[in-house]
Design a protein around this motif. Structure first.
Motif, PDB file in Angstrom:
ATOM      1  N   THR A 193       3.875  -9.583  -7.915  1.00  0.00           N
ATOM      2  CA  THR A 193       3.084 -10.089  -5.767  1.00  0.00           C
ATOM      3  C   THR A 193       2.100 -11.380  -6.372  1.00  0.00           C
ATOM      4  N   ILE A 194       2.017 -11.801  -5.718  1.00  0.00           N
ATOM      5  CA  ILE A 194       0.538 -13.164  -6.004  1.00  0.00           C
ATOM      6  C   ILE A 194      -0.010 -13.620  -4.677  1.00  0.00           C
ATOM      7  N   PHE A 207      -5.015  -8.188 -10.824  1.00  0.00           N
ATOM      8  CA  PHE A 207      -5.800  -7.532  -9.426  1.00  0.00           C
ATOM      9  C   PHE A 207      -5.610  -6.989  -8.877  1.00  0.00           C
ATOM     10  N   PHE A 208      -4.132  -6.165  -8.237  1.00  0.00           N
ATOM     11  CA  PHE A 208      -4.357  -4.931  -7.656  1.00  0.00           C
ATOM     12  C   PHE A 208      -3.287  -4.145  -8.375  1.00  0.00           C
ATOM     13  N   ALA A 246       4.152  -2.249  -8.150  1.00  0.00           N
ATOM     14  CA  ALA A 246       3.901  -3.699  -7.935  1.00  0.00           C
ATOM     15  C   ALA A 246       2.575  -4.491  -8.694  1.00  0.00           C
ATOM     16  N   ARG A 247       2.377  -5.272  -9.237  1.00  0.00           N
ATOM     17  CA  ARG A 247       1.310  -5.817 -10.278  1.00  0.00           C
ATOM     18  C   ARG A 247       0.930  -6.484  -8.968  1.00  0.00           C
ATOM     19  N   PHE A 248      -0.411  -6.854  -8.411  1.00  0.00           N
ATOM     20  CA  PHE A 248      -0.391  -7.724  -7.771  1.00  0.00           C
ATOM     21  C   PHE A 248      -1.851  -8.496  -8.453  1.00  0.00           C
ATOM     22  N   PHE A 270      -5.418   1.243  -9.083  1.00  0.00           N
ATOM     23  CA  PHE A 270      -3.992   0.750  -9.350  1.00  0.00           C
ATOM     24  C   PHE A 270      -3.867   2.776  -8.900  1.00  0.00           C
ATOM     25  N   PHE A 271      -3.196   2.266  -7.468  1.00  0.00           N
ATOM     26  CA  PHE A 271      -2.738   3.086  -6.842  1.00  0.00           C
ATOM     27  C   PHE A 271      -1.009   3.726  -6.570  1.00  0.00           C
TER      28      PHE A 271
END
Length: 225
Positions: free
Chosen positions: A11-12, A125-126, A140-142, A206-207
């Motif tokens: 995700t961006i 970022f997240f 998902a990697r943000f 990291f959730f």
């Protein structure tokens, strides 16, 4: 945690005018979408196999290192997926001018535009895993980038596909007035802190959404409960 039904995703978050009137690029998913119907979200989606086949400018070493933690995909693949999703869903390009022959499926339009993806413009970022019980689950990697790093007109969405409607720059001060997924609210809160600090965090949240305990850890740092 059973990961057999979890897909890797990217995700961006595109941040515009962070010092005077910060805003982020978002769009609304369709009412009939299988995942997060009707919600306003950042551009993003599942990683494609072909994302590992594209020439991409590498990310900063620190972000690359954090992306390798608990991941079987390369940082370049994840960054490429984020850039591709942005291109598909908004028509916006993060890249540099370069000729590109034999672009794989999913990247041909990007290559025809005369660009190769620029991973150096992205900050990891997240990260979050979709909770169990949802119709679809993603790891998902943000990524965070600046509107200044777009090589396209930031207000022109004419090249976007129809996956997201109502594409717009949402002011951070008004974002909570939109119908947002919970995790998007959490990410926006983290972004607000990032802007206030004026510098990147020392680690990446990291959730995990673990079944036994919803562990929140920080990549590159010690775990927190």
């Amino acid at each position: 945690m059973d990961k057999t039904d979890i897909r890797d995703a990217a995700t961006i978050i595109v941040l515009r005018d962070p010092h005077r009137a910060p805003a982020v690029l978002m769009g609304q998913r369709g009412k009939d979408a299988a995942f997060m119907p009707g919600k306003f979200v950042f551009p993003g989606g599942a990683v494609d196999t072909n994302d590992a086949m594209v020439p991409i400018t590498p990310l900063d070493k620190l972000h690359s290192k954090r992306l390798t933690e608990e991941s079987h995909l390369t940082p370049q693949t994840l960054a490429a997926a984020a850039i591709r999703e942005l291109w598909e869903e908004t028509g916006q390009i993060i890249g540099h001018k370069a000729k590109w022959r034999d672009a794989p499926k999913g990247w041909r339009g990007f290559a025809t535009a005369g660009y190769q993806p620029n991973g150096a413009a992205l900050e990891f970022f997240f990260r979050a895993v979709t909770p169990k019980g949802r119709t679809r689950r993603f790891d998902a990697r943000f990524f965070l980038t600046r509107a200044d790093d777009l090589v396209t007109n930031p207000d022109d969405f004419g090249g976007a596909e129809d996956e997201l409607a109502h594409l717009q720059w949402v002011p951070l001060a008004k974002a909570r007035n939109f119908d947002l997924p919970f995790i998007t609210q959490v990410v926006l809160a983290e972004l607000g802190g990032r802007i206030k600090r004026g510098e990147p965090a020392s680690s990446v949240p990291f959730f995990r959404n673990d079944d036994e305990k919803n562990l929140i850890s920080r990549l590159g740092n010690r775990s927190l409960l």
